[in-house]
Design an enzyme around this catalytic site. Sequence first.
Site, short mmCIF file in Angstrom:
data_model
loop_
_atom_site.label_atom_id
_atom_site.label_comp_id
_atom_site.label_asym_id
_atom_site.label_seq_id
_atom_site.Cartn_x
_atom_site.Cartn_y
_atom_site.Cartn_z
N TYR A 49 50.31 33.20 44.43
CA TYR A 49 49.97 33.28 42.70
C TYR A 49 48.37 34.15 43.01
O TYR A 49 47.64 33.39 41.82
CB TYR A 49 50.56 32.71 41.71
CG TYR A 49 51.28 33.22 39.98
CD1 TYR A 49 52.14 34.12 40.50
CD2 TYR A 49 50.36 33.44 39.31
CE1 TYR A 49 53.10 35.66 39.44
CE2 TYR A 49 50.92 34.53 38.32
CZ TYR A 49 52.18 35.05 38.25
OH TYR A 49 52.75 35.67 36.88
N LEU A 50 48.92 35.26 43.43
CA LEU A 50 47.07 35.13 43.62
C LEU A 50 46.76 36.04 42.52
O LEU A 50 46.97 36.68 41.83
CB LEU A 50 46.79 36.49 45.07
CG LEU A 50 47.57 35.28 46.32
CD1 LEU A 50 47.25 36.53 47.26
CD2 LEU A 50 47.11 34.19 46.73
N HIS A 60 41.38 34.22 44.77
CA HIS A 60 41.51 34.46 45.63
C HIS A 60 41.30 35.92 46.15
O HIS A 60 40.67 35.79 47.35
CB HIS A 60 42.78 34.35 45.70
CG HIS A 60 43.29 33.64 45.09
ND1 HIS A 60 44.16 32.73 44.12
CD2 HIS A 60 43.98 31.90 45.40
CE1 HIS A 60 45.18 31.98 43.74
NE2 HIS A 60 44.60 31.05 44.43
N ASP A 78 37.78 24.31 42.94
CA ASP A 78 38.54 23.55 43.57
C ASP A 78 37.03 22.28 44.36
O ASP A 78 37.37 22.31 45.79
CB ASP A 78 39.96 23.13 44.89
CG ASP A 78 40.68 23.41 43.62
OD1 ASP A 78 41.04 23.01 42.96
OD2 ASP A 78 41.41 25.18 43.61
#
Length: 297
Positions: A45-46, A50, A163
């Site tokens: 689900y780029l 990304h 992240d």
Amino acid sequence: MRYTKMCTEKGIIMKIVETIQEVREQVKEWRKQGLSVGLVPTMGYLHEGHKSLIDCAVSENDKVVVSVFVNPMQFGPKEDLASYPRDLDRDAALCENAGADLIFHPEPEEMYHEDFSSFVDMNTLTGGLCGKTRPTHFRGVCTVVSKLFHIVTPDKAYFGQKDAQQLAVIRHMVSDLNFGLEIVGCPIVREEDGLAKSSRNTYLNEDERKAALILSKSLGKGKALLEAGETDAAKLKAVIENTLATEPLASVDYVEVVDWDSLKPIEIVNGSVLVAIAVYIGKTRLIDNIIWQKEMR
Ligand code: PAF
């Protein structure tokens, strides 16, 4: 081999493969030609975040592999594994346009056979921040990322700073376990209004999407304080928490000010600092952060 799909738009031939053997054969072929290989591990689900990783990988390597795998092992029992968004065709178009050469899209059984029982776990870095409320998450991340490193054997692998804890954990794991590759961390990509790009943003309804701006807004206030020379971590946390508290749809999981190397909470801002937050907007848990380097005088 289940299938091999070739995308030929723009004259780039990008393969999509589902098996470990196919990845190995392709990488072996590239190695024979003396080509370098970059890996961008994703759960699909780029989005633009990304894409920035793939762009960076394309600019630094001869060949680029993007893995698209929603890794069951890193989800807790009550988390969003089943509803996690998936759209391989859309992902393939983004990868192809960005110049990737291969998508590795395995089924869970390809990555974890029936009697799978070996895990990669870490004693440091994983107990705080997201690890507090997601106690098995980093074991799942480290295990799947190790497997991907063994399968693809990349020269470099690319991870987003959004992240931040994951980036620190993977860097540490690579050093501990002597993986012979370089980890490249890439900056957070934001929507125009400041919301950090995330596949989970798709869960937000219109009101929640507006409310989600409170994450970047609160961090912005924290950054302004740091820029003004504030070094008291408790004051910094309080400003961020108070800002988050102004949004009725937000409920805080954590606000932490930690040392960027050890991920341990600090009292005084010194050196490299990670200011990290996790906030529920409705039922959607979002994370965001800033990494701040205090100028040494
Ligand atoms: O950051 C992610 O999308 C995932 O945690 C990763 C690194 C692809 C491992 O599943």
